[in-house]
Design a protein around this motif. Sequence first.
Motif, short mmCIF file in Angstrom:
data_model
loop_
_atom_site.label_atom_id
_atom_site.label_comp_id
_atom_site.label_asym_id
_atom_site.label_seq_id
_atom_site.Cartn_x
_atom_site.Cartn_y
_atom_site.Cartn_z
N LEU A 33 9.70 1.07 -11.28
CA LEU A 33 9.66 -0.27 -10.70
C LEU A 33 9.66 -1.35 -11.78
O LEU A 33 10.22 -2.43 -11.58
N LEU A 34 9.05 -1.05 -12.92
CA LEU A 34 9.03 -2.04 -14.01
C LEU A 34 10.42 -2.27 -14.58
O LEU A 34 10.66 -3.31 -15.21
N ALA A 35 11.31 -1.33 -14.38
CA ALA A 35 12.68 -1.49 -14.87
C ALA A 35 13.55 -2.28 -13.90
O ALA A 35 14.68 -2.62 -14.23
N ARG A 36 13.01 -2.55 -12.71
CA ARG A 36 13.76 -3.31 -11.72
C ARG A 36 13.41 -4.79 -11.79
O ARG A 36 12.37 -5.17 -12.31
N GLU A 37 14.27 -5.59 -11.22
CA GLU A 37 14.07 -7.04 -11.26
C GLU A 37 13.24 -7.48 -10.05
O GLU A 37 13.72 -8.20 -9.17
N ARG A 38 11.99 -7.02 -10.02
CA ARG A 38 11.10 -7.31 -8.90
C ARG A 38 9.66 -7.42 -9.38
O ARG A 38 9.30 -6.87 -10.42
N HIS A 39 8.86 -8.14 -8.60
CA HIS A 39 7.42 -8.11 -8.82
C HIS A 39 6.87 -6.80 -8.28
O HIS A 39 7.43 -6.20 -7.35
N VAL A 40 5.75 -6.36 -8.85
CA VAL A 40 5.08 -5.15 -8.39
C VAL A 40 3.65 -5.51 -7.98
O VAL A 40 2.92 -6.12 -8.76
N VAL A 41 3.29 -5.15 -6.76
CA VAL A 41 1.92 -5.39 -6.27
C VAL A 41 1.21 -4.04 -6.21
O VAL A 41 1.65 -3.13 -5.50
N ILE A 42 0.11 -3.90 -6.96
CA ILE A 42 -0.72 -2.71 -6.92
C ILE A 42 -2.00 -3.08 -6.18
O ILE A 42 -2.76 -3.93 -6.64
N HIS A 43 -2.22 -2.46 -5.03
CA HIS A 43 -3.36 -2.87 -4.21
C HIS A 43 -4.04 -1.66 -3.60
O HIS A 43 -3.50 -0.54 -3.61
N GLY A 44 -5.21 -1.87 -3.08
CA GLY A 44 -6.00 -0.82 -2.46
C GLY A 44 -7.47 -1.19 -2.52
O GLY A 44 -7.83 -2.31 -2.89
N ASP A 45 -8.32 -0.25 -2.17
CA ASP A 45 -9.75 -0.51 -2.16
C ASP A 45 -10.28 -0.65 -3.58
O ASP A 45 -9.61 -0.31 -4.57
N SER A 46 -11.51 -1.11 -3.68
CA SER A 46 -12.18 -1.25 -4.97
C SER A 46 -12.37 0.12 -5.62
O SER A 46 -12.61 1.12 -4.94
N LYS A 47 -12.27 0.15 -6.96
CA LYS A 47 -12.51 1.36 -7.75
C LYS A 47 -11.58 2.51 -7.38
O LYS A 47 -11.99 3.66 -7.35
N GLN A 48 -10.31 2.20 -7.14
CA GLN A 48 -9.34 3.24 -6.84
C GLN A 48 -8.42 3.53 -8.01
O GLN A 48 -7.48 4.32 -7.87
N GLY A 49 -8.65 2.89 -9.16
CA GLY A 49 -7.83 3.16 -10.33
C GLY A 49 -6.60 2.29 -10.46
O GLY A 49 -5.64 2.66 -11.14
N LYS A 50 -6.62 1.11 -9.84
CA LYS A 50 -5.45 0.22 -9.90
C LYS A 50 -5.18 -0.24 -11.34
O LYS A 50 -4.05 -0.17 -11.82
N SER A 51 -6.23 -0.70 -12.01
CA SER A 51 -6.07 -1.16 -13.39
C SER A 51 -5.82 0.00 -14.34
O SER A 51 -5.10 -0.15 -15.34
N TRP A 52 -6.41 1.16 -14.05
CA TRP A 52 -6.12 2.36 -14.86
C TRP A 52 -4.64 2.69 -14.80
O TRP A 52 -4.02 2.99 -15.82
N LEU A 53 -4.08 2.66 -13.60
CA LEU A 53 -2.65 2.96 -13.44
C LEU A 53 -1.82 1.99 -14.26
O LEU A 53 -0.93 2.40 -15.01
N ARG A 54 -2.10 0.72 -14.13
CA ARG A 54 -1.33 -0.28 -14.85
C ARG A 54 -1.45 -0.09 -16.36
O ARG A 54 -0.45 -0.04 -17.09
N SER A 55 -2.68 0.05 -16.87
CA SER A 55 -2.88 0.15 -18.32
C SER A 55 -2.38 1.48 -18.88
O SER A 55 -1.99 1.56 -20.04
N HIS A 56 -2.38 2.53 -18.06
CA HIS A 56 -1.87 3.82 -18.52
C HIS A 56 -0.36 3.77 -18.71
O HIS A 56 0.18 4.39 -19.64
N VAL A 57 0.32 3.02 -17.87
CA VAL A 57 1.77 2.92 -17.94
C VAL A 57 2.20 1.76 -18.83
O VAL A 57 3.18 1.86 -19.59
N LEU A 58 1.49 0.65 -18.73
CA LEU A 58 1.85 -0.57 -19.46
C LEU A 58 0.63 -1.01 -20.28
O LEU A 58 -0.31 -1.57 -19.74
N GLY A 59 0.66 -0.73 -21.57
CA GLY A 59 -0.49 -1.02 -22.44
C GLY A 59 -0.77 -2.50 -22.59
O GLY A 59 0.05 -3.36 -22.24
#
Length: 436
Positions: A33-59
């Motif tokens: 998705l980061l290679a596409r010309e779009r915004h990406v929304v990562i959402h869900g409940d609290s403490k589900q690893g949203k920021s972990w996912l982002r930082s693991h893929v995009l430092g």
Amino acid sequence: MAVALHEVFGISKTVRPLSYVDRGALDDRLRMLLARERHVVIHGDSKQGKSWLRSHVLGEDRSIVVQCRLDTTPETALVEALGVLGIHAELKRTAGNALEGTLEISSTANVSAGLLGKLGLGAKATAKKAKSGQVETQPVGRAPANLSWIAEALVASERRLVLEDFHYVSEDSRKSFAFILKALVDLGVYAIIIGIWPQDNVLPYYNGDLDGRVEDIHLTWHEDELTDVLVRGTDAMRISMSPHLRRKLVEDAYANVGLLQRLTEKLCFEEGMLQQQSRQAYLTVGESLTRARAAVAADMRPRYEGFAENFVLGMRRLTEGLEVYRHLLQELTLSSDADLLDGISAKDLHDRITAIGESKITRTSLLRALARIDRLQAKMEIKPIVLTYNSHSQRVFVVDRSFLFFRKYGDPRWPWSGQDFDASNDLAQTDPLDLN
């Protein structure tokens, strides 16, 4: 060197690779998705690893992270983002949602020569001493601030704009963000928006022009994925768990990976296993699990008692709607886990309130209270939020699943649930709370 417990399990801002699970191949999906010309929304409940996912893929070196607050607007977010690049900006929004102002880069700014070159600015600048002895800087670049120039700077940085905690942004500012984000797509800037809410298509709801320009990643966990977290982590600790114990831990986690990490860390602590075992150890259901549950619930008590106290304090500061919030909260805290996770419709909630004889609370007054429930929590600094309301589906959800765990094991006593609860808006005159 033996692996320590805190390197494997527990709550942390940084990724714990020894128990990290790429659930549903989301790492590859986010990269795509980061290679596409779009915004990406990562959402869900609290403490589900949203920021972990982002930082693991995009430092962090490839991100421009902006932490959103209740008062965050598109212009303040962009000012903060430019500040990360060393660009000082003064922005204001016009009536038509356009941006105008000034931008300045000084010789002391934390900005690379490469970025200056891409922006067509020279890096040569000298500092001169003022009479006061302080150092002033000569600007190396100053330009009128408009969205096109801002987008050029963000693109030139080769870093992705990340808007964290977007759920704190007010309803009005979300609408403005939706228009700015649409314009940024046209200018080649694609953001990652991270927030706590349960449903897809939040941004296109505020601006239909974003339809097809936003990709949603709803971060949820299934039992087998949570079990994989346990297996990976316990393997690193040289510990084996009985299938029954793993099932109990996963069940207690309410499909929340953060809660699973927290409870498992406490279980190992109760067993005295603070680092990798010298020989294979075996754990099964026993008193250590009971103690771990009680310890985690005790750790949660200040948060949820604070949630209750702050909510009541906020109610006392309201000029209207006190009784609505009281019965709204009472019905929510009495609702089943399934209801709270799936979301309770405003209609069902109103039916439940009127069924106990509160016919004077109208559907309109309940909808008004629900629409403000996110803002009330943010105003009272309840972080992360416990409840959220989706105005499109007209449903209210629990987005902090630890609330369900505490309700089960913490023996809570909610102030609004007692028959003698007699809060009044006695602070409405001296310390009013403006939710508009």
